[in-house]
Enzyme design. Structure first.
Site, PDB file in Angstrom:
ATOM      1  N   SER A 208      37.207  40.172  34.690  1.00  0.00           N
ATOM      2  CA  SER A 208      37.611  39.041  33.852  1.00  0.00           C
ATOM      3  C   SER A 208      37.503  37.756  34.659  1.00  0.00           C
ATOM      4  CB  SER A 208      39.038  39.271  33.337  1.00  0.00           C
ATOM      5  OG  SER A 208      39.346  38.343  32.329  1.00  0.00           O
ATOM      6  N   ASN A 209      38.180  36.719  34.239  1.00  0.00           N
ATOM      7  CA  ASN A 209      38.155  35.460  34.992  1.00  0.00           C
ATOM      8  C   ASN A 209      39.502  34.765  34.845  1.00  0.00           C
ATOM      9  OD1 ASN A 209      38.061  33.641  32.571  1.00  0.00           O
ATOM     10  ND2 ASN A 209      36.202  34.829  32.229  1.00  0.00           N
ATOM     11  N   ARG A 210      39.625  33.584  35.451  1.00  0.00           N
ATOM     12  CA  ARG A 210      40.945  32.946  35.571  1.00  0.00           C
ATOM     13  C   ARG A 210      41.350  32.117  34.351  1.00  0.00           C
ATOM     14  NH1 ARG A 210      40.337  29.341  40.429  1.00  0.00           N
ATOM     15  NH2 ARG A 210      42.442  28.700  39.832  1.00  0.00           N
ATOM     16  N   SER A 211      40.568  32.155  33.285  1.00  0.00           N
ATOM     17  CA  SER A 211      40.912  31.322  32.128  1.00  0.00           C
ATOM     18  C   SER A 211      42.289  31.688  31.577  1.00  0.00           C
ATOM     19  CB  SER A 211      39.855  31.518  31.036  1.00  0.00           C
ATOM     20  OG  SER A 211      40.303  30.949  29.837  1.00  0.00           O
ATOM     21  N   ALA A 278      36.209  31.454  27.988  1.00  0.00           N
ATOM     22  CA  ALA A 278      35.436  31.771  29.195  1.00  0.00           C
ATOM     23  C   ALA A 278      34.993  33.223  29.035  1.00  0.00           C
ATOM     24  CB  ALA A 278      36.292  31.579  30.430  1.00  0.00           C
TER      25      ALA A 278
END
Ligand code: CTP
Length: 408
Positions: A208-211, A278
């Site tokens: 995943s990502n930091r959004s 994101a």
């Protein structure tokens, strides 16, 4: 238009102070309640009696004057205000405010203000050009104060240049813009995506990502406030879900492919699409049905690209306005412009995700809005709510042009 709005007008020691009488009159004709606070300098240029007569309220000049109930005036007045307008504002007052000095009623109130603050400077052009003043203005803008640009023209000093108090109509329309929620999105159906997606490798692990989803949620709330019907497709976030009463239709998804499916399903209804999510660019080729066990040594993951939802929407955009985001770490403007063209967008909102005040997890953002006509608008650091307003303003502008054109 301004019925029920409580405005405090701060007047400081500039020759333009006489114009404050007209500002009070105009605000009152729009049904605002106006209280005037003056510095000692301000009272040298226009009498409190004039302003008291026009505003219908006592004019305050002293810091520690007590009202009934022994409440200190500045706390009492500023607590309930919808807006603090300082017009005209001298270099002195701007400097004090930027430095956090509160040595009279007006500066103390400015420091205590929780409501929006609008500052309309007026001074000699040499003072206005002074880098110290410009730094103070930039610093106050960073904290969210709005400035109304001075006009060029003949000044009291005899010089000709920048520094004249802005036209009163400009001051009044800035106040209206800020205090009256526009319903310019009425009739539009806005599809917003927000948050990250998760691409699972096994039942317990994902990429995943930091959004955080904050930007997309702010856009959804603002579009609703401005009268739109809103569909919010959200990846997993820890944000408070919009309450049913807010009237935002929330669709929760987890993966990029679920987000794509919901976005395409709801696209037909949408007149505006804002892709703030994101989306993970890659997902594991295989998802293990059981937890992947440690086997010693290195492991490599076979990843494949997820569908680019925005590109698909761009290809089938019809008469819609389509807005994308560009998260960049270098060549912000040029990379964003390329994305705008490649994905057939109307607007792209670019942010440098290495900037600690921008992008992931924080409540602020620093973005540059670029439209398909190559108009580039860099914005200073501001809250995500404020950014959402600026994005919607841009959409409203473009949509109007486009819809007028397509009807003709
Ligand atoms: N986007 C999308 N589907 C994807 C990836 C991105 O719809 N699979 C959208 C994002 O929501 C965003 C825009 O495309 O509005 C740009 O995303 P960004 O990650 O900045 O760019 P990419 O197209 O993924 O390109 P790169 O990562 O190479 O910069």
């Amino acid at each position: 238009m301004l019925t029920g709005k409580r405005i405090i007008l701060g007047i400081t020691g500039s020759i333009a102070a006489y114009k404050a009488a007209e500002i009070v009159r105009r605000l009152r004709s729009l049904n605002a309640e106006v209280w005037v606070v003056m510095t000692r300098g301000g009272t040298e240029f226009i009498t409190p009696l004039t302003l008291q007569t026009l505003s219908g309220h006592t004019v305050y000049t002293e810091t520690f004057a007590l009202q009934e109930g022994s409440k200190i005036t500045h706390i009492n007045l500023i607590k309930d205000a919808d807006l603090f307008l300082i017009a005209p504002a001298t270099a002195n007052i701007i400097g004090k405010f930027a430095a956090g000095i509160g040595d009279d009623l007006l500066t103390t109130m400015a420091l205590a203000a929780r409501c929006p603050v609008i500052i309309a400077p007026a001074m000699d052009s040499d003072m206005y050009d002074n880098p110290i003043l410009q730094n103070n203005i930039a610093q106050l803008k960073e904290t969210g104060c709005r400035f109304i640009e001075t006009e060029e023209g003949e000044l009291a000093s005899g010089l000709v240049g920048k520094g004249r108090l802005a036209n009163i109509e400009v001051i009044i329309s800035t106040v209206i813009d800020l205090l009256v929620v526009k319903k310019d999105m009425a009739g539009e159906v806005v599809l917003v995506t927000a948050g990250p997606t998760r691409e699972y490798l096994d039942p317990v692990r994902f990429i995943s990502n930091r959004s955080s989803g904050k930007m997309g949620y702010a856009i959804a709330a603002s579009a609703k406030e401005r009268g739109a019907e809103v569909i919010l497709i959200s990846g997993p976030t820890t944000l408070q879900k919009p309450a049913k009463s807010e009237g935002i239709e929330l669709i929760n998804v987890v993966t990029a492919s679920e987000m794509r499916e919901e976005a395409l399903k709801n696209l037909k209804r949408a007149t505006i699409v804002i892709m703030a999510a994101a989306v993970s660019d890659y997902r594991p080729v295989d998802i293990s049905p059981g937890k992947i066990k440690k086997s010693g040594g290195n492991v490599s993951l076979d990843l494949t690209e997820t569908p680019d939802i925005l590109t698909e929407i761009g290809m089938d955009k019809g008469n819609r306005i389509v807005v994308g985001f560009a998260a960049e770490t270098e060549n912000l403007e040029s990379n964003a412009m390329l994305k705008l063209k490649r994905k057939n967008l109307d607007i792209i909102v670019a942010n440098d995700v290495l900037d600690p005040d921008a992008g992931f997890e924080v409540d602020t953002n620093v973005v540059t809005i670029i439209d398909k006509n190559n108009e580039v608008t860099p914005l200073p650091r501001m809250s995500k709510k404020e950014v959402s307003y600026r994005i919607l303003d841009k959409i409203a502008k473009i949509a109007n042009l486009k819809r007028t054109y397509s009807r003709a």
